[in-house]
Design a protein around this motif. Structure first.
Motif, mmCIF file in Angstrom:
data_model
loop_
_atom_site.group_PDB
_atom_site.id
_atom_site.type_symbol
_atom_site.label_atom_id
_atom_site.label_comp_id
_atom_site.label_asym_id
_atom_site.label_seq_id
_atom_site.Cartn_x
_atom_site.Cartn_y
_atom_site.Cartn_z
ATOM 1 N N HIS A 190 0.943 -1.275 0.101
ATOM 2 C CA HIS A 190 -0.026 0.058 -0.047
ATOM 3 C C HIS A 190 0.773 1.368 -0.052
ATOM 4 N N ALA A 191 2.242 1.289 0.170
ATOM 5 C CA ALA A 191 2.909 2.200 -0.005
ATOM 6 C C ALA A 191 3.045 2.668 -1.370
ATOM 7 N N VAL A 192 2.745 1.671 -2.209
ATOM 8 C CA VAL A 192 2.814 2.067 -3.622
ATOM 9 C C VAL A 192 1.270 1.794 -4.282
ATOM 10 N N GLY A 193 0.364 2.014 -3.628
ATOM 11 C CA GLY A 193 -1.106 1.378 -3.858
ATOM 12 C C GLY A 193 -1.698 1.858 -5.123
ATOM 13 N N PHE A 194 -1.534 3.116 -5.352
ATOM 14 C CA PHE A 194 -2.057 3.502 -6.556
ATOM 15 C C PHE A 194 -1.342 3.290 -7.939
ATOM 16 N N THR A 195 -0.311 2.560 -7.576
ATOM 17 C CA THR A 195 0.475 2.384 -8.949
ATOM 18 C C THR A 195 -0.283 1.413 -9.757
ATOM 19 N N PRO A 196 -0.767 1.838 -11.077
ATOM 20 C CA PRO A 196 -1.624 0.779 -11.797
ATOM 21 C C PRO A 196 -1.315 -0.808 -12.100
ATOM 22 N N ARG A 197 -2.112 -1.679 -11.843
ATOM 23 C CA ARG A 197 -1.703 -3.039 -11.953
ATOM 24 C C ARG A 197 -1.152 -3.572 -13.431
ATOM 25 N N PRO A 198 -0.092 -4.102 -13.697
ATOM 26 C CA PRO A 198 0.430 -4.610 -14.788
ATOM 27 C C PRO A 198 -0.814 -5.501 -15.622
ATOM 28 N N GLU A 199 -1.028 -5.042 -16.836
ATOM 29 C CA GLU A 199 -1.779 -5.880 -17.647
ATOM 30 C C GLU A 199 -0.962 -7.143 -18.246
ATOM 31 N N ASP A 200 -1.865 -8.067 -18.332
ATOM 32 C CA ASP A 200 -1.045 -9.467 -18.726
ATOM 33 C C ASP A 200 -0.113 -9.133 -19.725
ATOM 34 N N GLY A 201 0.903 -9.862 -19.287
ATOM 35 C CA GLY A 201 2.091 -9.687 -20.262
ATOM 36 C C GLY A 201 3.003 -8.840 -20.204
ATOM 37 N N SER A 202 2.761 -7.700 -19.210
ATOM 38 C CA SER A 202 3.426 -6.373 -19.101
ATOM 39 C C SER A 202 4.577 -6.712 -18.266
ATOM 40 N N PRO A 215 8.843 -2.854 -10.965
ATOM 41 C CA PRO A 215 10.065 -2.600 -10.030
ATOM 42 C C PRO A 215 10.008 -1.943 -8.635
ATOM 43 N N VAL A 216 10.865 -2.383 -8.004
ATOM 44 C CA VAL A 216 10.930 -2.028 -6.577
ATOM 45 C C VAL A 216 11.307 -0.387 -6.619
ATOM 46 N N ASN A 217 11.712 -0.067 -7.378
ATOM 47 C CA ASN A 217 11.795 1.545 -7.313
ATOM 48 C C ASN A 217 10.828 2.416 -7.927
ATOM 49 N N THR A 218 9.770 1.762 -8.192
ATOM 50 C CA THR A 218 8.667 2.664 -8.854
ATOM 51 C C THR A 218 8.408 3.677 -7.764
ATOM 52 N N PRO A 219 7.908 4.823 -8.349
ATOM 53 C CA PRO A 219 7.647 5.951 -7.301
ATOM 54 C C PRO A 219 6.526 5.747 -6.268
ATOM 55 N N ARG A 220 6.726 5.903 -5.014
ATOM 56 C CA ARG A 220 5.830 5.433 -4.033
ATOM 57 C C ARG A 220 4.255 6.405 -4.311
ATOM 58 N N ARG A 221 3.377 5.638 -4.252
ATOM 59 C CA ARG A 221 2.067 6.313 -4.614
ATOM 60 C C ARG A 221 0.990 5.692 -3.650
ATOM 61 N N PRO A 222 1.052 6.024 -2.107
ATOM 62 C CA PRO A 222 0.464 5.396 -1.085
ATOM 63 C C PRO A 222 -1.352 5.562 -1.408
ATOM 64 N N ASP A 223 -1.876 4.578 -1.008
ATOM 65 C CA ASP A 223 -3.200 4.655 -1.299
ATOM 66 C C ASP A 223 -4.091 4.920 -0.087
ATOM 67 N N THR A 224 -3.480 5.228 1.142
ATOM 68 C CA THR A 224 -4.165 5.510 2.416
ATOM 69 C C THR A 224 -3.162 6.201 3.260
ATOM 70 N N TYR A 277 -2.473 4.665 5.904
ATOM 71 C CA TYR A 277 -1.625 3.632 6.343
ATOM 72 C C TYR A 277 -0.378 3.527 5.237
ATOM 73 N N GLY A 278 -0.858 3.432 4.086
ATOM 74 C CA GLY A 278 0.045 3.404 3.127
ATOM 75 C C GLY A 278 1.233 4.368 3.273
ATOM 76 N N LEU A 279 0.652 5.623 3.516
ATOM 77 C CA LEU A 279 1.676 6.591 3.791
ATOM 78 C C LEU A 279 2.870 6.427 4.832
ATOM 79 N N SER A 280 1.897 5.830 5.974
ATOM 80 C CA SER A 280 2.902 5.543 7.137
ATOM 81 C C SER A 280 4.019 4.499 6.728
ATOM 82 N N LYS A 281 3.812 3.571 5.835
ATOM 83 C CA LYS A 281 4.750 2.743 5.251
ATOM 84 C C LYS A 281 5.846 3.322 4.744
#
Length: 269
Positions: free
Chosen positions: A111-123, A127-136, A138-142
């Motif tokens: 949830h620290a990167v919760g607003f990251t779009p999920r990958p489409e099939d085959g995409s 990566p672990v260095n994707t920009p953080r996009r907390p969804d709550t 709670y995610g902000l605290s992480k």
């Protein structure tokens, strides 16, 4: 590095903590348990809140490492998240610094990167260095916890592996979870790798099993020596029959954080 002998396990009475109380000792760890609630079958556990600095000092004294699972694990009003997840994690790192503890494993979250779009099939996997996009909050605290761990490495030499845990249950319970499931056995394997890998500095990894439908890149976790053994795929047919496939038009299915991204007024804008 050699395996730490004595490990402080915070959040020991919680769901994940309860699983790890059984699965970590076979790796040779002697656990010291900490929670604000009584821990079943552990009368010697430290029962205190993370805001209790004296209790934390006593809990960290003489331990070789810390696995920090404690805190609020769902969304909550900001004031509660601030006290438990943000302030509590700060107090824990201060106690570790004062006691000379040099290794922490921090339970971060997807949830620290919760607003990251999920990958489409085959995409490509996320990566672990994707920009953080907390969804709550709670995610902000992480995200705060990850940055605090980075700061304490740079300032004080405390090494941390921050594990962005997916969903750790005995079995996945949703179609979304097929992609982020972390089996209890694999969770113990990952925590053991995080406790013993040399020279981690501050490392962020994703925490899941080797799922066929995996959404994120596990290479950083594997670099620690993590060798996941489980896959959610045996549960896929039953879950898909009951719930249907993920719908990218559904906000709950469109993002990594799932339903955490759908709670008004955060969605829609």
């Amino acid at each position: 590095m050699p395996a730490p002998r004595t490990v402080l396990l915070t959040g020991a009475a919680g769901g994940l903590g309860t699983l790890m109380r059984e699965l970590l000792p076979p790796y040779g760890y002697r656990l010291r348990l900490f929670d604000r609630r009584p821990v079943d079958g552990a009368p010697d556990a430290v029962i205190a809140d993370l805001s209790d600095k004296e209790a934390l000092r006593a809990a960290v004294a003489g331990v070789d490492a810390i696995v920090h699972l404690a805190g609020i694990s769902l969304e909550a009003p900001f004031e509660k998240i601030l006290r438990s997840n943000i302030g509590g994690t700060y107090h824990l790192y201060e106690a570790a610094r004062e006691a000379g503890v040099r290794r922490v494993v921090f339970a971060s979250s997807n949830h620290a990167v919760g607003f990251t779009p999920r990958p489409e099939d085959g995409s490509a996997a996320i990566p672990v260095n994707t920009p953080r996009r907390p969804d709550t909050y709670y995610g902000l605290s992480k995200g705060f916890g990850e940055d605090l761990a980075s700061l304490y490495w740079d300032l004080h030499g405390i090494e941390t592996v921050s594990v962005r845990i997916g969903s750790c249950y005995p079995a996945p319970t949703s179609v979304r979870m097929l992609s982020i499931w972390l089996s209890p056995g694999d969770c113990a394997r990952l925590l053991h790798a995080a406790l013993t890998a040399p020279g981690v500095g501050h490392t962020v990894v994703y925490g899941s099993s080797a799922n066929t439908r995996l959404w994120w890149d596990l290479s950083a976790a594997r670099a620690l020596g993590y060798d996941p053994q489980d896959d959610s795929e045996p549960y896929a047919a039953e879950l898909l029959a009951a719930q249907g496939p993920l719908d990218p038009a559904n906000p709950e299915h469109a993002h990594l954080g799932g339903a955490f991204c759908t709670d008004p007024p955060r969605w829609p804008h």
